[in-house]
Design a protein around this motif. Structure first.
Motif, PDB file in Angstrom:
ATOM      1  N   PHE A 198       7.627   1.663  -9.303  1.00  0.00           N
ATOM      2  CA  PHE A 198       6.565   1.512  -8.306  1.00  0.00           C
ATOM      3  C   PHE A 198       5.436   0.615  -8.789  1.00  0.00           C
ATOM      4  N   ILE A 199       5.201   0.570 -10.089  1.00  0.00           N
ATOM      5  CA  ILE A 199       4.239  -0.401 -10.619  1.00  0.00           C
ATOM      6  C   ILE A 199       4.729  -1.815 -10.302  1.00  0.00           C
ATOM      7  N   GLY A 200       6.018  -2.062 -10.581  1.00  0.00           N
ATOM      8  CA  GLY A 200       6.598  -3.373 -10.316  1.00  0.00           C
ATOM      9  C   GLY A 200       6.587  -3.715  -8.835  1.00  0.00           C
ATOM     10  N   LEU A 201       6.976  -2.756  -7.989  1.00  0.00           N
ATOM     11  CA  LEU A 201       7.016  -2.999  -6.549  1.00  0.00           C
ATOM     12  C   LEU A 201       5.617  -3.251  -5.982  1.00  0.00           C
ATOM     13  N   THR A 202       4.646  -2.472  -6.449  1.00  0.00           N
ATOM     14  CA  THR A 202       3.282  -2.603  -5.932  1.00  0.00           C
ATOM     15  C   THR A 202       2.695  -3.966  -6.260  1.00  0.00           C
ATOM     16  N   PHE A 203       2.735  -4.339  -7.531  1.00  0.00           N
ATOM     17  CA  PHE A 203       2.117  -5.600  -7.940  1.00  0.00           C
ATOM     18  C   PHE A 203       2.866  -6.809  -7.383  1.00  0.00           C
ATOM     19  N   SER A 204       4.203  -6.758  -7.384  1.00  0.00           N
ATOM     20  CA  SER A 204       4.964  -7.906  -6.873  1.00  0.00           C
ATOM     21  C   SER A 204       4.762  -8.072  -5.370  1.00  0.00           C
ATOM     22  N   THR A 205       4.651  -6.962  -4.635  1.00  0.00           N
ATOM     23  CA  THR A 205       4.443  -7.045  -3.196  1.00  0.00           C
ATOM     24  C   THR A 205       3.062  -7.603  -2.866  1.00  0.00           C
TER      25      THR A 205
ATOM     26  N   PHE B  78       0.824  -1.203   0.000  1.00  0.00           N
ATOM     27  CA  PHE B  78       0.000   0.000   0.000  1.00  0.00           C
ATOM     28  C   PHE B  78       0.865   1.263   0.000  1.00  0.00           C
ATOM     29  N   ALA B  79       2.012   1.195   0.672  1.00  0.00           N
ATOM     30  CA  ALA B  79       2.941   2.326   0.658  1.00  0.00           C
ATOM     31  C   ALA B  79       3.482   2.551  -0.756  1.00  0.00           C
ATOM     32  N   PHE B  80       3.831   1.461  -1.440  1.00  0.00           N
ATOM     33  CA  PHE B  80       4.299   1.577  -2.830  1.00  0.00           C
ATOM     34  C   PHE B  80       3.204   2.141  -3.723  1.00  0.00           C
ATOM     35  N   LEU B  81       1.965   1.723  -3.483  1.00  0.00           N
ATOM     36  CA  LEU B  81       0.841   2.239  -4.258  1.00  0.00           C
ATOM     37  C   LEU B  81       0.693   3.743  -4.051  1.00  0.00           C
ATOM     38  N   GLY B  82       0.827   4.198  -2.822  1.00  0.00           N
ATOM     39  CA  GLY B  82       0.756   5.622  -2.541  1.00  0.00           C
ATOM     40  C   GLY B  82       1.837   6.403  -3.262  1.00  0.00           C
ATOM     41  N   TYR B  83       3.050   5.840  -3.279  1.00  0.00           N
ATOM     42  CA  TYR B  83       4.147   6.515  -3.983  1.00  0.00           C
ATOM     43  C   TYR B  83       3.976   6.450  -5.498  1.00  0.00           C
ATOM     44  N   LEU B  84       3.307   5.427  -5.990  1.00  0.00           N
ATOM     45  CA  LEU B  84       2.994   5.368  -7.413  1.00  0.00           C
ATOM     46  C   LEU B  84       2.054   6.512  -7.786  1.00  0.00           C
ATOM     47  N   ILE B  85       1.028   6.732  -6.981  1.00  0.00           N
ATOM     48  CA  ILE B  85       0.103   7.834  -7.234  1.00  0.00           C
ATOM     49  C   ILE B  85       0.852   9.165  -7.211  1.00  0.00           C
ATOM     50  N   PHE B  86       1.701   9.358  -6.204  1.00  0.00           N
ATOM     51  CA  PHE B  86       2.505  10.575  -6.098  1.00  0.00           C
ATOM     52  C   PHE B  86       3.379  10.770  -7.333  1.00  0.00           C
ATOM     53  N   THR B  87       4.065   9.701  -7.739  1.00  0.00           N
ATOM     54  CA  THR B  87       4.996   9.805  -8.863  1.00  0.00           C
ATOM     55  C   THR B  87       4.280  10.086 -10.170  1.00  0.00           C
ATOM     56  N   LEU B  88       3.067   9.576 -10.332  1.00  0.00           N
ATOM     57  CA  LEU B  88       2.318   9.819 -11.565  1.00  0.00           C
ATOM     58  C   LEU B  88       2.040  11.304 -11.763  1.00  0.00           C
ATOM     59  N   TYR B  89       1.600  11.989 -10.684  1.00  0.00           N
ATOM     60  CA  TYR B  89       1.339  13.420 -10.905  1.00  0.00           C
ATOM     61  C   TYR B  89       2.616  14.250 -10.927  1.00  0.00           C
ATOM     62  N   MET B  90       3.665  13.755 -10.280  1.00  0.00           N
ATOM     63  CA  MET B  90       4.955  14.441 -10.392  1.00  0.00           C
ATOM     64  C   MET B  90       5.553  14.268 -11.791  1.00  0.00           C
ATOM     65  N   THR B  91       5.222  13.162 -12.452  1.00  0.00           N
ATOM     66  CA  THR B  91       5.683  12.944 -13.829  1.00  0.00           C
ATOM     67  C   THR B  91       5.102  14.010 -14.757  1.00  0.00           C
ATOM     68  N   ILE B  92       3.863  14.394 -14.510  1.00  0.00           N
ATOM     69  CA  ILE B  92       3.262  15.468 -15.298  1.00  0.00           C
ATOM     70  C   ILE B  92       4.047  16.768 -15.100  1.00  0.00           C
ATOM     71  N   GLY B  93       4.408  17.049 -13.852  1.00  0.00           N
ATOM     72  CA  GLY B  93       5.215  18.236 -13.577  1.00  0.00           C
ATOM     73  C   GLY B  93       6.589  18.172 -14.208  1.00  0.00           C
ATOM     74  N   ALA B  94       7.167  16.963 -14.259  1.00  0.00           N
ATOM     75  CA  ALA B  94       8.511  16.790 -14.823  1.00  0.00           C
ATOM     76  C   ALA B  94       8.557  17.106 -16.310  1.00  0.00           C
ATOM     77  N   MET B  95       7.411  17.084 -16.974  1.00  0.00           N
ATOM     78  CA  MET B  95       7.367  17.406 -18.399  1.00  0.00           C
ATOM     79  C   MET B  95       7.796  18.842 -18.669  1.00  0.00           C
ATOM     80  N   GLU B  96       7.688  19.700 -17.652  1.00  0.00           N
ATOM     81  CA  GLU B  96       8.075  21.100 -17.828  1.00  0.00           C
ATOM     82  C   GLU B  96       9.412  21.419 -17.160  1.00  0.00           C
ATOM     83  N   THR B  97      10.212  20.386 -16.876  1.00  0.00           N
ATOM     84  CA  THR B  97      11.577  20.598 -16.395  1.00  0.00           C
ATOM     85  C   THR B  97      12.543  20.354 -17.555  1.00  0.00           C
ATOM     86  N   HIS B  98      12.939  19.121 -17.749  1.00  0.00           N
ATOM     87  CA  HIS B  98      13.680  18.747 -18.970  1.00  0.00           C
ATOM     88  C   HIS B  98      13.435  17.268 -19.245  1.00  0.00           C
TER      89      HIS B  98
END
Length: 203
Positions: free
Chosen positions: A145-152, A111-131
């Motif tokens: 985090f997809i791999g960690l969540t499902f495997s766990t 569940f912790a990995f799932l939470g970080y997956l959600i966080f990383t998904l919206y941060m990925t959108i922000g990363a589009m305007e960095t480089h």
């Protein structure tokens, strides 16, 4: 000045290089264990605490001074991730007692990995305007985090474990490159290592 007020400008160096280096180091060491090149996590713990966590926390605190909400949030969140992972490993290894080790439920980590997956998904959108290199790094963290969540959670465990392992290794390589670019481009005052322009979709 007529008002008698002196304005002092404080210049802070870009902290992203040390933060990305910390990320590169911890993911290199951790991926070696996931890929079966090394055994156990006992010697991964120090790198998780000092490189994965502390180096990124330092970068986060410095980015707050730069008024860089994106960088401060990213480095800070992943710093606390690695502190938590290190403590989870120590618990599993019995450092906090046999009773605590016996009571471990891996699904809580899922569940912790799932939470970080959600966080990383919206941060990925922000990363589009960095480089573009940083955007690739966030996409790789998504796959990690997809791999960690499902495997766990025990879902197609072998496939998703390998997905996490290889994503983490490639993530390490790109993080080393991004760290090098942050250092050398600033040091030489020119684009020594290209990182790609922002996508320009949202700005």
């Amino acid at each position: 000045m007529k008002s008698g007020v002196t304005h002092v400008k404080q210049v802070n160096a870009d902290p992203s290089a040390i933060g990305l280096f910390g990320l590169a180091m911890v993911t290199l060491v951790a991926s070696s264990q996931k890929l079966g090149w090394t055994d156990g996590v006992s010697f991964v713990v120090p790198w998780a605490i000092f490189l994965g966590a502390s180096a990124q926390l330092l970068a986060s605190l410095k980015d707050f001074k730069h008024n860089n909400t994106f960088g401060a949030t990213a480095f800070g969140a992943y710093a606390f991730f690695w502190y938590s992972v290190a403590l989870s490993w120590l618990t599993q290894l019995g450092v906090f007692g046999a009773q605590a080790a016996a009571a471990v439920d891996a699904k809580q980590l899922g569940f912790a990995f799932l939470g970080y997956l959600i966080f990383t998904l919206y941060m990925t959108i922000g990363a589009m305007e960095t480089h573009k290199v940083l955007f690739i790094i966030f996409v790789l963290i998504d796959f990690l985090f997809i791999g960690l969540t499902f495997s766990t959670f025990g879902i197609n465990e072998h496939f998703f474990h390998n997905l996490a392992a290889y994503s983490e290794l490639i993530l390490s390589i790109f993080s080393f490159y991004a760290s090098a670019a942050a250092v050398l481009n600033t040091h030489f005052g020119k684009t020594f290592l290209p990182v790609g322009r922002p996508f320009g979709i949202f700005k």
